[in-house]
Write a protein that holds these residues in place. Structure first.
Motif, PDB file in Angstrom:
ATOM      1  N   MET A  17     -12.587 -27.775   2.459  1.00  0.00           N
ATOM      2  CA  MET A  17     -11.086 -28.122   2.779  1.00  0.00           C
ATOM      3  C   MET A  17     -10.417 -27.318   3.779  1.00  0.00           C
ATOM      4  SD  MET A  17      -9.501 -26.020  -0.727  1.00  0.00           S
ATOM      5  CE  MET A  17     -10.656 -26.411  -1.917  1.00  0.00           C
ATOM      6  N   ILE A  18      -9.262 -27.554   4.044  1.00  0.00           N
ATOM      7  CA  ILE A  18      -9.013 -27.319   5.697  1.00  0.00           C
ATOM      8  C   ILE A  18      -7.894 -27.273   4.887  1.00  0.00           C
ATOM      9  CG2 ILE A  18      -8.805 -30.094   5.665  1.00  0.00           C
ATOM     10  CD1 ILE A  18      -8.141 -28.394   9.093  1.00  0.00           C
ATOM     11  N   LEU A  19      -6.842 -25.760   4.964  1.00  0.00           N
ATOM     12  CA  LEU A  19      -5.661 -26.044   4.488  1.00  0.00           C
ATOM     13  C   LEU A  19      -4.463 -25.665   6.077  1.00  0.00           C
ATOM     14  CD1 LEU A  19      -5.613 -24.775   1.979  1.00  0.00           C
ATOM     15  CD2 LEU A  19      -7.467 -24.032   2.991  1.00  0.00           C
ATOM     16  N   LEU A  20      -3.745 -26.401   6.297  1.00  0.00           N
ATOM     17  CA  LEU A  20      -3.034 -26.344   7.462  1.00  0.00           C
ATOM     18  C   LEU A  20      -1.427 -25.180   7.882  1.00  0.00           C
ATOM     19  CD1 LEU A  20      -3.349 -30.277   8.226  1.00  0.00           C
ATOM     20  CD2 LEU A  20      -4.473 -28.372   9.590  1.00  0.00           C
ATOM     21  N   LYS A  21      -1.691 -25.054   9.209  1.00  0.00           N
ATOM     22  CA  LYS A  21      -0.306 -24.564   8.751  1.00  0.00           C
ATOM     23  C   LYS A  21       0.665 -25.102   7.916  1.00  0.00           C
ATOM     24  CE  LYS A  21       2.540 -22.438  12.791  1.00  0.00           C
ATOM     25  NZ  LYS A  21       2.912 -22.318  14.123  1.00  0.00           N
ATOM     26  N   GLY A  22       1.463 -24.561   6.937  1.00  0.00           N
ATOM     27  CA  GLY A  22       2.216 -23.981   6.161  1.00  0.00           C
ATOM     28  C   GLY A  22       2.655 -24.026   4.663  1.00  0.00           C
ATOM     29  N   GLY A  23       0.962 -23.316   4.474  1.00  0.00           N
ATOM     30  CA  GLY A  23       1.308 -22.520   2.509  1.00  0.00           C
ATOM     31  C   GLY A  23       0.718 -23.537   2.493  1.00  0.00           C
ATOM     32  N   HIS A  77      -9.767 -28.976  -5.486  1.00  0.00           N
ATOM     33  CA  HIS A  77     -10.470 -30.093  -5.748  1.00  0.00           C
ATOM     34  C   HIS A  77     -11.052 -29.955  -6.949  1.00  0.00           C
ATOM     35  CE1 HIS A  77     -14.501 -29.550  -3.966  1.00  0.00           C
ATOM     36  NE2 HIS A  77     -13.482 -29.545  -2.662  1.00  0.00           N
ATOM     37  N   GLU A  78     -11.527 -30.233  -7.993  1.00  0.00           N
ATOM     38  CA  GLU A  78     -11.334 -29.579  -9.522  1.00  0.00           C
ATOM     39  C   GLU A  78     -10.820 -28.258  -9.301  1.00  0.00           C
ATOM     40  OE1 GLU A  78     -15.392 -32.385  -9.204  1.00  0.00           O
ATOM     41  OE2 GLU A  78     -15.534 -30.524  -8.833  1.00  0.00           O
ATOM     42  N   LYS A  79     -12.388 -27.477  -9.910  1.00  0.00           N
ATOM     43  CA  LYS A  79     -12.213 -25.632  -9.795  1.00  0.00           C
ATOM     44  C   LYS A  79     -12.166 -24.859  -9.273  1.00  0.00           C
ATOM     45  CE  LYS A  79     -13.620 -26.597 -14.789  1.00  0.00           C
ATOM     46  NZ  LYS A  79     -14.209 -26.328 -15.923  1.00  0.00           N
ATOM     47  N   ILE A  80     -11.788 -25.840  -7.933  1.00  0.00           N
ATOM     48  CA  ILE A  80     -11.640 -24.786  -6.169  1.00  0.00           C
ATOM     49  C   ILE A  80     -10.718 -25.200  -5.496  1.00  0.00           C
ATOM     50  CG2 ILE A  80     -13.040 -24.159  -4.300  1.00  0.00           C
ATOM     51  CD1 ILE A  80     -15.789 -25.133  -5.497  1.00  0.00           C
ATOM     52  N   SER A  81     -10.536 -23.903  -5.274  1.00  0.00           N
ATOM     53  CA  SER A  81      -8.509 -24.130  -4.731  1.00  0.00           C
ATOM     54  C   SER A  81      -8.519 -23.497  -3.557  1.00  0.00           C
ATOM     55  CB  SER A  81      -7.773 -24.666  -5.671  1.00  0.00           C
ATOM     56  OG  SER A  81      -7.710 -23.488  -5.661  1.00  0.00           O
ATOM     57  N   ALA A  82      -7.382 -23.560  -2.717  1.00  0.00           N
ATOM     58  CA  ALA A  82      -7.431 -22.349  -1.798  1.00  0.00           C
ATOM     59  C   ALA A  82      -5.900 -22.463  -1.277  1.00  0.00           C
ATOM     60  CB  ALA A  82      -7.964 -22.939  -0.515  1.00  0.00           C
ATOM     61  N   SER A  83      -5.767 -21.709  -0.979  1.00  0.00           N
ATOM     62  CA  SER A  83      -4.069 -21.012   0.006  1.00  0.00           C
ATOM     63  C   SER A  83      -4.400 -20.398   1.037  1.00  0.00           C
ATOM     64  CB  SER A  83      -3.271 -20.788  -1.449  1.00  0.00           C
ATOM     65  OG  SER A  83      -3.909 -18.709  -1.121  1.00  0.00           O
ATOM     66  N   PHE A  84      -2.903 -20.802   1.781  1.00  0.00           N
ATOM     67  CA  PHE A  84      -2.853 -20.129   3.103  1.00  0.00           C
ATOM     68  C   PHE A  84      -1.572 -19.369   3.175  1.00  0.00           C
ATOM     69  CE2 PHE A  84      -3.135 -19.458   7.602  1.00  0.00           C
ATOM     70  CZ  PHE A  84      -2.735 -20.311   8.445  1.00  0.00           C
ATOM     71  N   ASN A  85      -1.869 -18.560   3.726  1.00  0.00           N
ATOM     72  CA  ASN A  85       0.065 -17.740   3.957  1.00  0.00           C
ATOM     73  C   ASN A  85      -0.059 -17.238   5.127  1.00  0.00           C
ATOM     74  OD1 ASN A  85       1.502 -15.660   4.266  1.00  0.00           O
ATOM     75  ND2 ASN A  85       1.516 -14.979   2.300  1.00  0.00           N
ATOM     76  N   GLU A  86       0.811 -17.979   6.183  1.00  0.00           N
ATOM     77  CA  GLU A  86       1.012 -17.819   7.682  1.00  0.00           C
ATOM     78  C   GLU A  86       1.483 -16.468   7.744  1.00  0.00           C
ATOM     79  OE1 GLU A  86       3.629 -21.094   9.344  1.00  0.00           O
ATOM     80  OE2 GLU A  86       3.329 -22.185   7.726  1.00  0.00           O
ATOM     81  N   LEU A 133      -9.271 -18.505  -1.073  1.00  0.00           N
ATOM     82  CA  LEU A 133     -10.193 -19.339  -2.221  1.00  0.00           C
ATOM     83  C   LEU A 133     -10.670 -19.091  -3.303  1.00  0.00           C
ATOM     84  CD1 LEU A 133     -12.216 -21.985  -1.438  1.00  0.00           C
ATOM     85  CD2 LEU A 133     -14.329 -20.761  -1.488  1.00  0.00           C
ATOM     86  N   TYR A 134      -9.805 -20.035  -3.997  1.00  0.00           N
ATOM     87  CA  TYR A 134      -9.531 -19.947  -5.802  1.00  0.00           C
ATOM     88  C   TYR A 134     -11.504 -20.828  -6.289  1.00  0.00           C
ATOM     89  CZ  TYR A 134      -5.653 -18.049  -4.514  1.00  0.00           C
ATOM     90  OH  TYR A 134      -4.509 -17.153  -3.400  1.00  0.00           O
ATOM     91  N   LEU A 135     -11.956 -19.490  -7.408  1.00  0.00           N
ATOM     92  CA  LEU A 135     -12.829 -20.613  -7.835  1.00  0.00           C
ATOM     93  C   LEU A 135     -13.079 -20.455  -9.083  1.00  0.00           C
ATOM     94  CD1 LEU A 135     -14.352 -19.048  -5.419  1.00  0.00           C
ATOM     95  CD2 LEU A 135     -15.912 -21.139  -5.395  1.00  0.00           C
TER      96      LEU A 135
END
Lengths: 113, 111
Positions: B46-52, B57-66, B73-75
Motif C-alpha cells: 500500500m501507499i500512504l500519501l501526505k495527509g495522515g 486491506h484485510e488485516k494489514i493497515s498503515a498510518s502516516f504521521n507527516e 504498518l499494523y499486522l
C-alpha cells in the motif's frame, strides 16, 4: 498481469569482467529502476530511467552504467566487475503519477570471484 | 538518506499482532510498503500519501504521521503467510517514482 523479467537468476563472473544484466517489462511502463539488495541494507537505487535514452543516477551509481534503447528494456552494466559488487540485483518498473506500484523482477544473484 | 525501520526482526505466533515502524529525517510526500517473501520479488502492499490518511486491506493497515515523518504498518491476527521481509519506501515529492527504501524488517510467523 504485469511481468518484469530478468535475463538470469544466477550469474558468476570473474573480477574485471564486463557484466550485462538485462531487464524487460511488458506493460509499457515509462519508469524503470535498478536496485541492489544486500543483507541489512535493504534495497538501494543504482540508476533509474524515466524514458528511452534518459537516465538518472540513484544513490549508489559508482561502478555501474545503464542503457535504455527501447522502452521495454533496461540494462545494467558493470564495466569492470569487482568482488564488492557481489549482490542481488532487482529491476522494477512503474508508470509515473498513477498507481505508484513498482513491479519487481525476480532478481539476479551475481557473484564476482 | 535511508529511512530507519524498527524493529529489525520480529517473531510472532500465529494470531498475534505486530507493528513495524518507518522513520525519516526528511519531509515526506508519501510512504510505500512492500513485502518480500523468501526467494521472491518484493510485492507492493500500500501507499500512504501526505495527509495522515490510514489505509489498509484485510488485516494489514498503515498510518502516516507527516509531522513526525513516520509511518507504521499494523499486522493484526497474523497468519503464516505474513512471514517475509517488509520494506518501507519513502518519496519526498509527488510522483511516487523515486523511492528510498529502508533496510527492512524480517517478520516470522510461527504456528
Amino acid at each position: 498481469d504485469v511481468k518484469v523479467t530478468q535475463s538470469s537468476r544466477y550469474l558468476v563472473k570473474r573480477t574485471g569482467e564486463k557484466v550485462f544484466l538485462e531487464c524487460v517489462q511488458d506493460m509499457d511502463h515509462e519508469n524503470m529502476f535498478w536496485y541492489r539488495q544486500d543483507p541489512g541494507l535493504g534495497l538501494r537505487l543504482i540508476y533509474f530511467s524515466y524514458d528511452v535514452k534518459m537516465k538518472e543516477k540513484g544513490d549508489i551509481p559508482e561502478g555501474y552504467s545503464v542503457s535504455r534503447e527501447k522502452k521495454e528494456r533496461f540494462s545494467l552494466i558493470l564495466e569492470s566487475a569487482s568482488t564488492n559488487q557481489t549482490s542481488m540485483y532487482l529491476c522494477a518498473s512503474t508508470n509515473p503519477g498513477g498507481a505508484y506500484e513498482q513491479y519487481f523482477g525476480p532478481g539476479t544473484r551475481l557473484t564476482v570471484t | 538518506q535511508q529511512p530507519v525501520q524498527s524493529p529489525q526482526a520480529v517473531i510472532l505466533r500465529e494470531g498475534e499482532d505486530a507493528v513495524i515502524n518507518c522513520s525519516s529525517s526528511k519531509a515526506l510526500y508519501s510512504v510505500h510498503w512492500y513485502r518480500q517473501k523468501h526467494g521472491e520479488a518484493p510485492v507492493f502492499l500500500m501507499i500512504l500519501l501526505k495527509g495522515g490518511e490510514q489505509k489498509g486491506h484485510e488485516k494489514i493497515s498503515a498510518s502516516f504521521n507527516e509531522k513526525k515523518q513516520q509511518s507504521s504498518l499494523y499486522l493484526t491476527a497474523s497468519q503464516l503467510s505474513y512471514s517475509g521481509t517488509y520494506f518501507c519506501g519513502t518519496d519526498k515529492s509527488p510522483g511516487g517514482s523515486r523511492l528510498t527504501f529502508g533496510e527492512g524488517t524480517q517478520l516470522t510467523v510461527n504456528p
